[in-house]
Design an enzyme around this catalytic site. Structure first.
Site, mmCIF file in Angstrom:
data_model
loop_
_atom_site.group_PDB
_atom_site.id
_atom_site.type_symbol
_atom_site.label_atom_id
_atom_site.label_comp_id
_atom_site.label_asym_id
_atom_site.label_seq_id
_atom_site.Cartn_x
_atom_site.Cartn_y
_atom_site.Cartn_z
ATOM 1 C CD GLU A 73 -2.892 1.371 2.348
ATOM 2 O OE1 GLU A 73 -2.957 0.521 3.011
ATOM 3 O OE2 GLU A 73 -3.374 2.681 2.392
ATOM 4 C CG ASN A 120 -4.925 4.952 0.650
ATOM 5 O OD1 ASN A 120 -5.715 4.193 0.984
ATOM 6 N ND2 ASN A 120 -3.471 4.610 1.073
ATOM 7 C CD GLU A 125 -5.841 0.585 -0.022
ATOM 8 O OE1 GLU A 125 -6.043 1.279 1.116
ATOM 9 O OE2 GLU A 125 -5.005 -0.501 0.020
ATOM 10 C CG ASP A 152 -8.869 2.049 2.786
ATOM 11 O OD1 ASP A 152 -8.869 1.206 3.213
ATOM 12 O OD2 ASP A 152 -7.780 3.048 2.427
ATOM 13 C CD GLU A 156 -6.807 -0.680 6.672
ATOM 14 O OE1 GLU A 156 -6.102 -0.743 5.703
ATOM 15 O OE2 GLU A 156 -7.903 0.031 6.669
HETATM 16 P P1 C2E Z 1 -5.319 3.976 5.533
HETATM 17 O O1 C2E Z 1 -5.555 4.232 4.143
HETATM 18 O O2 C2E Z 1 -6.122 3.178 6.462
HETATM 19 O O3 C2E Z 1 -3.798 3.595 5.712
HETATM 20 C C1 C2E Z 1 -3.304 2.789 6.805
HETATM 21 C C2 C2E Z 1 -2.954 3.453 7.844
HETATM 22 O O4 C2E Z 1 -2.621 2.644 9.015
HETATM 23 C C3 C2E Z 1 -1.490 4.181 7.512
HETATM 24 O O5 C2E Z 1 -1.393 5.201 8.345
HETATM 25 C C4 C2E Z 1 -0.531 3.070 8.132
HETATM 26 O O6 C2E Z 1 0.643 3.473 8.459
HETATM 27 C C5 C2E Z 1 -1.346 2.617 9.445
HETATM 28 N N1 C2E Z 1 -1.070 1.012 9.716
HETATM 29 C C6 C2E Z 1 -0.630 0.286 9.306
HETATM 30 N N2 C2E Z 1 -0.539 -0.820 9.681
HETATM 31 C C7 C2E Z 1 -0.783 -0.505 11.143
HETATM 32 C C8 C2E Z 1 -0.924 -1.152 12.349
HETATM 33 O O7 C2E Z 1 -0.577 -2.345 12.412
HETATM 34 N N3 C2E Z 1 -1.326 -0.343 13.350
HETATM 35 C C9 C2E Z 1 -1.564 0.978 13.485
HETATM 36 N N4 C2E Z 1 -1.974 1.452 14.500
HETATM 37 N N5 C2E Z 1 -1.513 1.478 12.132
HETATM 38 C C10 C2E Z 1 -1.164 0.962 10.974
HETATM 39 P P2 C2E Z 1 -0.891 6.745 7.882
HETATM 40 O O8 C2E Z 1 0.203 6.122 6.795
HETATM 41 O O9 C2E Z 1 -0.598 7.412 9.044
HETATM 42 O O10 C2E Z 1 -2.097 7.054 7.128
HETATM 43 C C11 C2E Z 1 -3.065 7.467 7.717
HETATM 44 C C12 C2E Z 1 -4.337 7.635 6.786
HETATM 45 O O11 C2E Z 1 -4.243 8.843 5.950
HETATM 46 C C13 C2E Z 1 -4.712 6.467 5.634
HETATM 47 O O12 C2E Z 1 -5.453 5.514 6.428
HETATM 48 C C14 C2E Z 1 -5.143 7.225 4.603
HETATM 49 O O13 C2E Z 1 -6.541 7.593 5.186
HETATM 50 C C15 C2E Z 1 -4.662 8.745 4.722
HETATM 51 N N6 C2E Z 1 -3.463 8.422 3.722
HETATM 52 C C16 C2E Z 1 -2.372 8.123 3.646
HETATM 53 N N7 C2E Z 1 -1.728 8.073 2.672
HETATM 54 C C17 C2E Z 1 -2.857 8.598 1.563
HETATM 55 C C18 C2E Z 1 -2.555 9.015 0.154
HETATM 56 O O14 C2E Z 1 -1.536 8.893 -0.454
HETATM 57 N N8 C2E Z 1 -3.903 9.556 -0.363
HETATM 58 C C19 C2E Z 1 -4.798 9.483 0.360
HETATM 59 N N9 C2E Z 1 -6.326 10.133 -0.019
HETATM 60 N N10 C2E Z 1 -5.165 9.338 1.931
HETATM 61 C C20 C2E Z 1 -3.905 8.607 2.203
HETATM 62 CA CA CA Z 2 -7.618 1.668 5.352
HETATM 63 CA CA CA Z 3 -5.735 2.532 2.699
#
Ligand code: C2E
Ligand code: CA
Ligand code: CA
Length: 650
Positions: free
Chosen positions: A430, A485, A517, A547, A604
């Site tokens: 991802e 995403n 996603e 997602d 996830e």
């Molecule tokens: P998401 O799409 O649900 O992405 C998964 C988030 O869960 C990611 O946080 C990831 O680092 C985190 N994660 C993965 N495994 C675990 C785990 O085992 N435990 C916990 N506590 N967290 C885990 P991240 O990178 O901080 O991103 C947060 C959210 O920000 C994402 O949720 C998504 O909604 C948004 N996001 C991140 N990158 C993008 C992007 O390129 N475009 C868009 N539109 N949204 C993004």
């Molecule tokens: Ca997600």
């Molecule tokens: Ca996602």
């Protein structure tokens, strides 16, 4: 008798306003008339005691005086009363008859006394007749029939009598008197005509005013009421809110603004048509109207957004209770004409003065609290507080910096592996966004993505990230796949969708190596648009995953209508999957749904070996989480090596 002669004595019942005005005028004047009459009769009677027989000087005047007293009392009683129309007409008619009868009796009495009197007393009798008729005509001006009748029945017999009495002085008095009376009758005629016209004009004016009032009421409704639900509209809401702000400044009024948003409303609109959507909105309005109206002012701001102004004893607990009551109330089943439907509601509160002292600010803050409620506390109300204020300020700070950021340089992507549950093999990665602002430093994606979504900057952010993702994917070995995403805002914007398609087509990437996603919220905003976008991406050859499934308004019912490849179960279920039967049940249901629809099921946020074991047991196809790997920079791995997963999974 010819009609023309009778008509001046008729009391017409078809002018209620005239009748009402006549009664009110007579109630003021007739008692005075009776006082004069009674005094005149009394004086004349006393003058004739001993001169005329007893029946004439005492017995006859006595009942006349009694009748006079009673009638004048009854008229005085009418002063502040509004009689029913038919009773009022009856009253006028009886007044006309009585004036005729009394006039005739008094005149007959005076003439009868005349025969017993000496010349001075005769003079007095003539004087009595004239001095009684003149006030009668004056007092009865508003009831022309009565005035005329009195004049005729009293005056003309007297004139005839005195003319033949053979006294030149009396004759002269009577001649003078006749001239005066005729002049007075003429004035009365004109005056009563004018009075009638005045009343008619007044009546017309009142009718015109009523029409104007109706029109202005209608205008008011159009300007201030929502035509669908009949609730006050946005304009009325702001007027009321501003009035409350003023009361706060002058009288320290405490009040709160609440914003209500219906979760799942769009789905109903899209699935069952706008008619059903409209019906729900009307039901919601009626349910909101059951809140105590002295403390809650409900309005529809537009779409599925409702707002309240809450007064009374409001503190955090009271608002929370009210919010829960609203959520419960709006969450009950809706029996629509063709289907039954269920939606849920989110509520955000902002209290004056804590969250602002102007209507716009309060609404903005309540809106922010609502957004927070939707993201974090579905089905529970959120009150705007200092922490949310800090968060909001932080988001606008981020927003400002994001606008001026060198996005190409400052935005980067990191990858997090997605692992097959059974084999432990790598399914793909991802792509997650990272932003190191030159001024703010590293900003978490939850913050800058949210800030960008609020300001429409998200489209630029997405396109920069997609270019980087495609550029990376072009360099990866065959078979590698990346998940990208998309924000719900991107999905809702046709221009952004076109740009995305263009970028993918222009790249050398094999479309099936790219999965988009899309969160559930995209389908809540506009189901049709989101499913169209899904089809476009699929037609291009890309894959699509739903997602954060389960975190929002998760309705299993619409999933089968979407051309999906995978569903990603939200992290919140994983957290409790070992301890909570409910979470396990939900995950199992989603896994079964995926099996039926031949979709892959990805979980996830997997952090522990225990979670991995449970999720494998439940049948999830693939997993992702810190347990396997935290997101890392793309250059941190050797792509030429065999893609590997943690051996513990096997
Ligand atoms: P998401 O799409 O649900 O992405 C998964 C988030 O869960 C990611 O946080 C990831 O680092 C985190 N994660 C993965 N495994 C675990 C785990 O085992 N435990 C916990 N506590 N967290 C885990 P991240 O990178 O901080 O991103 C947060 C959210 O920000 C994402 O949720 C998504 O909604 C948004 N996001 C991140 N990158 C993008 C992007 O390129 N475009 C868009 N539109 N949204 C993004
Ligand atoms: Ca997600
Ligand atoms: Ca996602």
């Amino acid at each position: 008798m010819p009609k023309r002669l009778i008509s001046p004595f008729r009391i017409s019942a078809d002018q209620p306003e005239l009748v009402r005005s006549q009664i009110s005028a007579l109630a003021r004047q007739v008692p005075i008339l009776y006082v004069i009459l009674i005094l005149n009769v009394l004086l004349t009677a006393i003058m004739h005691i001993g001169v005329a027989p007893l029946w004439l000087s005492v017995l006859l005047p006595f009942p006349i005086i009694v009748i006079g007293v009673m009638r004048s009392i009854s008229w005085v009683k009418l002063r502040d009363k509004v009689l029913p129309h038919d009773v009022a007409v009856q009253r006028l008619r009886s007044t006309v008859y009585l004036s005729g009868v009394l006039g005739a009796v008094l005149c007959g009495w005076a003439l009868a006394l005349f025969t017993y009197a000496d010349s001075m007393m005769r003079l007095h009798s003539a004087f009595f007749v004239s001095m009684t008729v003149i006030p009668c005509i004056f007092s009865l001006t508003h009831l022309r029939a009565a005035a005329l009748l009195t004049a005729i029945v009293a005056l003309f017999p007297a004139l005839v009598f005195f003319s033949f009495a053979g006294e030149p002085v009396l004759l002269a008095i009577m001649a003078n008197f006749l001239v005066v009376i005729l002049a007075m009758l003429r004035v009365l005629w004109v005056h009563s005509g004018e009075f009638e016209s005045l009343i008619q004009a007044q009546e017309q004016l009142i009718k015109r005013q009523q029409v104007t009032q109706r029109l202005s009421d209608q205008n008011f409704r159009l300007a201030n009421l929502d035509t669908l639900t009949d609730l006050p509209n946005r304009r009325a809401f702001f007027l009321q809110a501003q009035a409350m702000v003023t009361s706060h400044k002058t009288d320290n009024l405490r009040f709160a603004v609440a914003v209500i948003d219906l979760d799942g409303f769009k789905g109903i609109n899209d699935c069952h048509g706008h008619g059903a959507g409209d019906e729900i909105l009307v039901h919601v309005a009626r349910r909101l109207e059951t809140l105590p109206t002295d403390e809650v002012f409900s309005a529809r701001l537009g779409g599925d957004e409702f707002a309240l102004l809450v007064t009374g004893a409001i503190d955090e607990t009271a608002l929370n209770d009210l919010g829960l009551r609203i959520c419960r109330m709006l969450g009950q089943k809706y029996h629509l004409s063709r289907v039954d439907a269920t939606i849920s509601a989110s509520v955000g509160f902002a209290m004056c003065p804590d969250a602002g002292v102007d209507a716009e600010r309060l609404l903005e803050n309540a809106d922010y609290a609502l957004m927070h409620a939707k993201q974090n506390r579905r089905g529970a109300p959120v009150l705007f507080n200092a922490d949310l204020g800090d968060e909001m300020r932080r988001l606008s700070l981020i927003d400002q910096h994001l606008r001026n950021a060198a996005l190409e340089r400052e935005l980067t992507i990191v990858l997090q592996p997605i692992i097959y549950s059974d084999s432990g093999a790598l399914r793909g990665h991802e792509v997650l966004a990272r932003w190191r602002s030159s001024e703010l430093g590293q900003v978490p994606p939850m913050q800058f993505i949210r800030a960008a979504e609020r300001s429409e900057m998200i489209h630029q952010v997405t396109l920069v990230l997609l270019r980087k993702t495609l550029a990376l994917l072009e360099t990866l070995p065959k078979g590698a796949s990346l998940s990208f995403n998309l924000s719900a805002r991107d999905v809702a914007s046709p221009e952004t969708v076109l740009q995305i398609l263009k970028l993918v087509r222009a790249s050398k990437v094999e479309p099936k190596a790219l999965t988009f996603e899309i969160t559930e919220t995209a389908f809540m905003v506009d189901f049709r648009q989101a499913s169209d976008v899904l089809n476009l991406l699929r037609n291009l050859g890309c894959r699509v995953a739903l997602d954060d499934f389960g975190s929002g308004y998760s309705s299993l019912s619409y999933v089968h209508r979407l051309p999906l490849d995978a569903i990603k179960i939200d992290r919140s279920f994983v957290l409790e999957v070992e301890s909570s039967e409910v979470s396990r049940g939900i995950v199992k249901t989603i896994v079964d749904l995926c099996r039926n629809l031949k979709l892959q099921c990805v979980v996830e946020g997997v952090e522990t070996a225990g979670q991995v074991a449970t999720l494998r047991e439940l049948g999830c196809d693939a997993m992702q989480g810190f347990y396997f790997a935290e997101p890392f920079a793309p250059d941190a791995i050797d792509w030429s090596a065999e893609p590997a997963a943690k051996p513990t999974v096997a």
